[in-house]
Design a protein around this motif. Structure first.
Motif, PDB file in Angstrom:
ATOM      1  N   VAL A 170       0.853  -1.187   0.000  1.00 33.97           N
ATOM      2  CA  VAL A 170       0.000   0.000   0.000  1.00 33.97           C
ATOM      3  C   VAL A 170       0.893   1.243   0.000  1.00 33.97           C
ATOM      4  N   ASP A 229      -2.411   3.997   5.984  1.00 31.13           N
ATOM      5  CA  ASP A 229      -3.680   4.657   6.255  1.00 31.13           C
ATOM      6  C   ASP A 229      -4.782   3.615   6.379  1.00 31.13           C
ATOM      7  N   VAL A 282      -7.051   3.215   3.221  1.00 28.62           N
ATOM      8  CA  VAL A 282      -6.371   2.547   2.109  1.00 28.62           C
ATOM      9  C   VAL A 282      -6.227   1.053   2.396  1.00 28.62           C
ATOM     10  N   GLN A 333      -9.528  -0.687   1.914  1.00 27.50           N
ATOM     11  CA  GLN A 333      -9.904  -0.828   0.514  1.00 27.50           C
ATOM     12  C   GLN A 333      -9.109  -1.922  -0.182  1.00 27.50           C
TER      13      GLN A 333
END
Length: 267
Positions: free
Chosen positions: A76, A80, A83, A86
């Protein structure tokens, strides 16, 4: 019939009787991802930090590599929670989080990757590929079994905190990034400088005391061999963009004697 997800990178490392060697996918191309996945390498890193990747292109690359016996890891761009949520919902079972320098940062990453009450990952598995749209039986209760979380130490501060980072619950292993580490030490671009190598090995030793596996980025084959001898359990030993760049330069050097810019290729 209930569906079963693939084993995680954590499981692959536990089962392996040798270091696992991987290739870095930096072009954002599903075609390049599939080529790398079919090469015989043990694992591939789909990169969101330094590559032109968004959620859609990462999903396409996860599809592309899924037909091959290779373990995909998604890096990633930042630690975060949104993020991470997701990317996990895309169906990535293994994530690598860059620029982790403290145990507190590692705890935040671990929490972002696990559902409550242990963590704070948002719940949307009924809508997501992660649980195959609720076709994976017991996914919510057992999600931690289907996900492995690795963090990347890339600073001198991170080296000094390596043991505390590694022993953080929910962190499955630590990956060393000599490029940014060299920069943090005032040795930009000198990944093989003795002081940088010593710092990498210092982190290896510290992580090793926790029993967690450690790995490293090492495109220099000789350096990779040394790091493997030092106990690195997983290594990145090449990248799609670098292989294409060096290979095409090799062709220019062989047939033209120069690069496209008119200067002799150097190796």
């Amino acid at each position: 019939m209930p569906l079963r997800l693939n084993d995680t990178f954590r499981d692959a490392l536990t089962a392996a009787n040798r270091p696992l060697y991987g290739g870095w996918i930096t072009t954002g191309s599903p075609v390049a991802a599939e080529i790398m996945a079919g090469s015989g390498l043990d694992w591939v890193l789909i990169d969101m930090e330094h590559a032109p990747n968004g959620l859609e292109s990462v999903l396409a690359q996860l599809y592309a590599v899924s037909a091959y016996p290779v373990t995909p890891v998604v890096r990633v761009p930042v630690g975060d929670a949104v993020v991470i949520k997701q990317v996990l919902d895309l169906g990535a079972q293994n994530i690598l989080v860059p620029m982790i320098s403290t145990a507190e940062q590692a705890r935040e990453v671990a929490a972002a990757a696990q559902y409550p009450p242990i963590g704070r990952r948002g719940v949307g598995s009924a809508l997501a590929r992660s649980a195959r749209w609720n076709r994976v039986e017991g996914y919510l209760a057992n999600a931690a079994d289907h996900v492995s979380v690795f963090v990347q130490i890339e600073t001198a501060e991170g080296v000094s905190n390596a043991a505390a980072i590694a022993e953080t619950p929910g962190i499955d292993g630590v990956f060393l990034g000599p490029s940014d580490l060299s920069a943090s030490m005032g040795l930009l671009g000198q990944q093989n400088h003795p002081d940088v190598v010593a710092a990498v090995k210092e982190a290896f030793t510290a992580v090793g005391t926790t029993g967690k596996p450690y790995g490293v980025n090492a495109f220099d084959p000789d350096r990779a061999d040394v790091y493997a001898e030092d106990g690195a359990r997983f290594l990145l030993v090449g990248a799609d963009a670098a292989l294409l760049a060096r290979g095409s330069e090799g062709l220019a050097h062989r047939f033209i004697g120069s690069t496209a810019h008119g200067t002799r290729a150097s190796y």
